[in-house]
Scaffold this motif. Structure first.
Motif, mmCIF file in Angstrom:
data_model
loop_
_atom_site.group_PDB
_atom_site.id
_atom_site.type_symbol
_atom_site.label_atom_id
_atom_site.label_comp_id
_atom_site.label_asym_id
_atom_site.label_seq_id
_atom_site.Cartn_x
_atom_site.Cartn_y
_atom_site.Cartn_z
ATOM 1 N N PHE A 6 0.838 -1.196 0.000
ATOM 2 C CA PHE A 6 0.000 0.000 0.000
ATOM 3 C C PHE A 6 0.880 1.256 0.000
ATOM 4 C CE2 PHE A 6 -2.174 3.476 2.084
ATOM 5 C CZ PHE A 6 -3.381 3.509 1.402
ATOM 6 N N ARG A 7 1.923 1.221 0.832
ATOM 7 C CA ARG A 7 2.814 2.386 0.863
ATOM 8 C C ARG A 7 3.453 2.592 -0.512
ATOM 9 N NH1 ARG A 7 8.188 2.237 4.085
ATOM 10 N NH2 ARG A 7 9.178 2.439 2.064
ATOM 11 N N GLN A 8 3.942 1.494 -1.096
ATOM 12 C CA GLN A 8 4.683 1.617 -2.352
ATOM 13 C C GLN A 8 3.774 1.988 -3.523
ATOM 14 O OE1 GLN A 8 6.369 -2.281 -2.055
ATOM 15 N NE2 GLN A 8 8.334 -1.544 -1.256
ATOM 16 N N GLN A 9 2.549 1.426 -3.516
ATOM 17 C CA GLN A 9 1.697 1.602 -4.692
ATOM 18 C C GLN A 9 0.724 2.781 -4.586
ATOM 19 O OE1 GLN A 9 -0.116 -2.151 -5.812
ATOM 20 N NE2 GLN A 9 1.776 -3.243 -5.350
ATOM 21 N N VAL A 10 0.339 3.139 -3.360
ATOM 22 C CA VAL A 10 -0.643 4.227 -3.230
ATOM 23 C C VAL A 10 0.003 5.511 -2.698
ATOM 24 C CG1 VAL A 10 -2.819 4.946 -2.169
ATOM 25 C CG2 VAL A 10 -2.523 2.570 -2.904
ATOM 26 N N LEU A 11 0.747 5.406 -1.582
ATOM 27 C CA LEU A 11 1.280 6.635 -0.973
ATOM 28 C C LEU A 11 2.500 7.177 -1.709
ATOM 29 C CD1 LEU A 11 0.946 6.009 2.881
ATOM 30 C CD2 LEU A 11 -0.653 7.107 1.329
ATOM 31 N N ASP A 12 3.452 6.307 -2.003
ATOM 32 C CA ASP A 12 4.706 6.799 -2.608
ATOM 33 C C ASP A 12 4.479 7.550 -3.924
ATOM 34 O OD1 ASP A 12 6.033 5.892 -0.440
ATOM 35 O OD2 ASP A 12 7.006 4.185 -1.412
ATOM 36 N N PRO A 13 3.586 7.063 -4.816
ATOM 37 C CA PRO A 13 3.363 7.844 -6.048
ATOM 38 C C PRO A 13 2.801 9.241 -5.774
ATOM 39 C CG PRO A 13 2.510 5.621 -6.293
ATOM 40 C CD PRO A 13 2.866 5.785 -4.853
ATOM 41 N N ILE A 14 2.107 9.433 -4.649
ATOM 42 C CA ILE A 14 1.607 10.781 -4.332
ATOM 43 C C ILE A 14 2.781 11.638 -3.865
ATOM 44 C CG2 ILE A 14 0.115 12.137 -2.819
ATOM 45 C CD1 ILE A 14 -1.828 9.806 -2.735
ATOM 46 N N SER A 15 3.440 11.177 -2.805
ATOM 47 C CA SER A 15 4.679 11.845 -2.377
ATOM 48 C C SER A 15 5.334 10.986 -1.306
ATOM 49 C CB SER A 15 4.421 13.262 -1.842
ATOM 50 O OG SER A 15 4.260 13.250 -0.447
ATOM 51 N N ALA A 16 6.599 11.273 -1.014
ATOM 52 C CA ALA A 16 7.361 10.443 -0.071
ATOM 53 C C ALA A 16 6.952 10.677 1.374
ATOM 54 C CB ALA A 16 8.854 10.733 -0.227
ATOM 55 N N SER A 17 6.102 11.677 1.624
ATOM 56 C CA SER A 17 5.731 11.939 3.021
ATOM 57 C C SER A 17 4.215 12.075 3.194
ATOM 58 C CB SER A 17 6.414 13.222 3.501
ATOM 59 O OG SER A 17 5.979 14.324 2.714
ATOM 60 N N PHE A 18 3.449 11.713 2.182
ATOM 61 C CA PHE A 18 2.001 11.951 2.224
ATOM 62 C C PHE A 18 1.334 11.081 3.291
ATOM 63 C CE2 PHE A 18 -2.371 11.159 1.013
ATOM 64 C CZ PHE A 18 -2.829 12.449 0.763
ATOM 65 N N CYS A 19 0.398 11.683 4.018
ATOM 66 C CA CYS A 19 -0.379 10.942 5.018
ATOM 67 C C CYS A 19 -1.807 11.481 5.024
ATOM 68 C CB CYS A 19 0.245 11.114 6.393
ATOM 69 S SG CYS A 19 -0.766 10.383 7.691
ATOM 70 N N GLY A 20 -2.769 10.608 4.772
ATOM 71 C CA GLY A 20 -4.178 11.017 4.700
ATOM 72 C C GLY A 20 -4.703 11.599 6.006
ATOM 73 N N ALA A 21 -4.043 11.252 7.119
ATOM 74 C CA ALA A 21 -4.525 11.736 8.420
ATOM 75 C C ALA A 21 -4.511 13.257 8.510
ATOM 76 C CB ALA A 21 -3.681 11.140 9.544
ATOM 77 N N LYS A 22 -3.615 13.914 7.761
ATOM 78 C CA LYS A 22 -3.543 15.388 7.847
ATOM 79 C C LYS A 22 -4.819 16.043 7.332
ATOM 80 C CE LYS A 22 0.433 16.849 9.470
ATOM 81 N NZ LYS A 22 0.369 16.576 10.873
ATOM 82 N N TRP A 23 -5.526 15.343 6.469
ATOM 83 C CA TRP A 23 -6.750 15.899 5.903
ATOM 84 C C TRP A 23 -7.996 15.353 6.617
ATOM 85 C CZ3 TRP A 23 -2.296 15.532 3.299
ATOM 86 C CH2 TRP A 23 -1.957 16.516 2.381
ATOM 87 N N TYR A 24 -8.012 14.041 6.798
ATOM 88 C CA TYR A 24 -9.287 13.389 7.135
ATOM 89 C C TYR A 24 -9.415 12.902 8.575
ATOM 90 C CZ TYR A 24 -9.759 13.321 2.052
ATOM 91 O OH TYR A 24 -9.855 13.686 0.736
ATOM 92 N N ASN A 25 -8.334 13.023 9.341
ATOM 93 C CA ASN A 25 -8.377 12.517 10.713
ATOM 94 C C ASN A 25 -7.945 13.623 11.672
ATOM 95 O OD1 ASN A 25 -8.468 10.142 12.643
ATOM 96 N ND2 ASN A 25 -6.391 10.893 13.013
ATOM 97 N N ALA A 26 -8.552 13.650 12.842
ATOM 98 C CA ALA A 26 -8.091 14.626 13.847
ATOM 99 C C ALA A 26 -8.372 14.113 15.235
ATOM 100 C CB ALA A 26 -8.804 15.966 13.662
#
Ligand code: SF4
Length: 444
Positions: A6-26
């Motif tokens: 998941f990290r390699q195929q979904v997150l890494d293509p977006i960016s090397a530090s992307f995390c969905g929690a910054k937008w959708y979780n608090a």
């Protein structure tokens, strides 16, 4: 898809530090007007003026907007150091950024990656705390999160001679953590209920209430009543973090009011019997066991989760504790209970890394033996296997709890100074409770 894929195929293509929690979780502490994207980055203040105009600003703060912009550029926000430390271990270690992103649909992650970082976002998962009222005072907690800890400091004064307690967890009553009394109107709570009524009850997948002890807060019961009185209006799953250290009637009341609502219960523990009662001061082991068993038997929750805070003291009985969880799983199912192992970094003198190498490696090896026996157990979930494995790696590889941690000799001195005062204030005895640590402890 496995976590690493998941990290390699979904997150890494977006960016090397992307995390969905910054937008959708608090996580939002409404008692103090503070927020963070997950438990790891330090909390920051919510702007009281902004929430009057836009209640969603209890989540969409300027700080988070800056962090989002950094993540879109592949830069690492400093507050997310916990994840960077795990990833820098190599060994394809999976950090929480993966777990906290993969709970969201891939399209939502891609949408966030292309969004104006200044845009306001509706949350999908939210953890809120209404206040810090709590009947326990765990050793790794502090007055910001527990009114019983406040009483300790109020009665006995500050803990003395703790050099590495840079955040002054144990030296004052943290009055800023509870800005309003029960009779005041709290603008953060007002903003939350406004946002909840307007949008949140439609967009949230999960609303998790934490504390203090949430079952001691009237606002938790106000929220539970909302669900009871508005059947079918929200598809939000309700989750409650509870120490489960109360009489069964209170838990039964919650289960009954939540009939028809998807309910998850989260609780905390990480060691057995006397160890748990020492670390989680105020907990009665048998009450916790009885309540856990009764919840599983009731079948009135969707799932029951145990959050283990991995500290220096729990390792002595952690393998036995994990075996107990497996026994329950075998009887009640993979989510009854599930568990996570969250490695404590603050206060750093309570980190598992303060233990002398010999003791630390003994615990590491006992965990490895546990893994060798139970790795293929049908009820063990992938994230649970990964959490045990990453704890073994952590005990193997990582040398300091965090980048600003003090020298190990200072941490050792603070460890001794803290627990000697804790014993006196709480009427406990470290050496009687942790036999395997007593000769090391006596030299500190
Ligand atoms: S600490 Fe990790 S999981 Fe938390 S917001 Fe930062 S990158 Fe995401």
């Amino acid at each position: 898809m496995h976590d690493l894929e998941f990290r390699q195929q979904v997150l890494d293509p977006i960016s090397a530090s992307f995390c969905g929690a910054k937008w959708y979780n608090a996580t939002i502490w409404l008692g103090s007007g503070m927020t963070t994207s997950c438990h790891h980055p330090p909390a920051h203040r919510i702007n009281e003026q902004e929430i009057k105009l836009h209640p969603s600003s209890i989540h969409n703060t300027q700080q988070k907007k800056q962090d989002r912009a950094q993540m879109q550029r592949g830069e690492r926000p400093a507050g997310c150091e916990y994840c960077w430390k795990i990833e820098d271990m190599g060994r394809d270690a999976v950090s929480d950024r993966v777990y906290k992103s993969r709970i969201f649909p891939t399209e939502a992650l891609i949408e966030a990656s292309a969004m104006d970082p200044d845009a306001d976002v509706n949350l999908r998962t939210l953890e809120i705390s209404f206040d810090r009222t709590c009947q326990l005072a765990c050793s790794y907690c502090n007055p910001a999160f527990s009114s019983t800890w406040v009483r300790d400091i109020h009665r006995n004064g500050p803990y003395r001679d703790l050099v590495s307690d840079g955040r002054n967890h144990f030296t004052h009553e943290h009055t800023s953590a509870q800005l309003y009394t029960i009779n005041d109107e709290n603008p953060y709570i007002t903003a939350f209920f406004e946002w909840w009524e307007r949008d949140l009850h439609r967009t949230l997948d999960e609303l998790r209430v934490t504390g203090g002890e949430p079952l001691m807060s009237g606002y938790t019961w106000q929220l539970v009543d909302w669900f009871k009185n508005n059947p079918g209006r929200s598809r939000t799953r309700l989750a409650i973090n509870s120490n489960l250290s109360m009489e069964w009637a209170t838990i039964q009341r919650l289960l009954d009011l939540c009939e028809g609502v998807e309910l998850d219960l989260y609780t905390s523990n990480e060691s057995m019997g006397a160890h748990a009662e020492y670390i989680r001061d105020g907990l009665v082991w048998q009450t916790w066991i009885d309540n856990m068993t009764a919840i599983m038997r009731s079948k009135q929750t969707r799932a029951l989760h145990v959050m283990c805070t991995i500290n220096a003291l729990c390792l002595e009985s952690l393998p036995e504790f994990l075996t107990l969880l497996l026994e329950w799983k075998s009887r009640w199912g993979a989510d009854m209970p599930s568990f996570t192992l969250n490695i404590l970094r603050f206060p750093s003198f309570q980190s598992p890394l303060v233990l002398p190498d010999k003791i630390r490696m003994k615990h590491r090896n006992r965990l490895q033996q546990w893994v060798d026996i139970w790795w293929n157990h049908a009820m063990l979930q992938e994230h649970e296997r990964n959490h045990v494995q990453r704890l073994i790696d952590y005990l193997d590889v990582v040398k300091t709890p965090h980048s600003d941690a003090f020298e190990i000799t200072t941490l050792h001195r603070d460890f001794g100074n803290f627990y000697r005062q804790y014993d006196q204030r709480r009427d406990k005895c470290f050496t009687d409770t942790f036999n395997g640590l007593s000769s090391w402890y006596n030299q500190l």
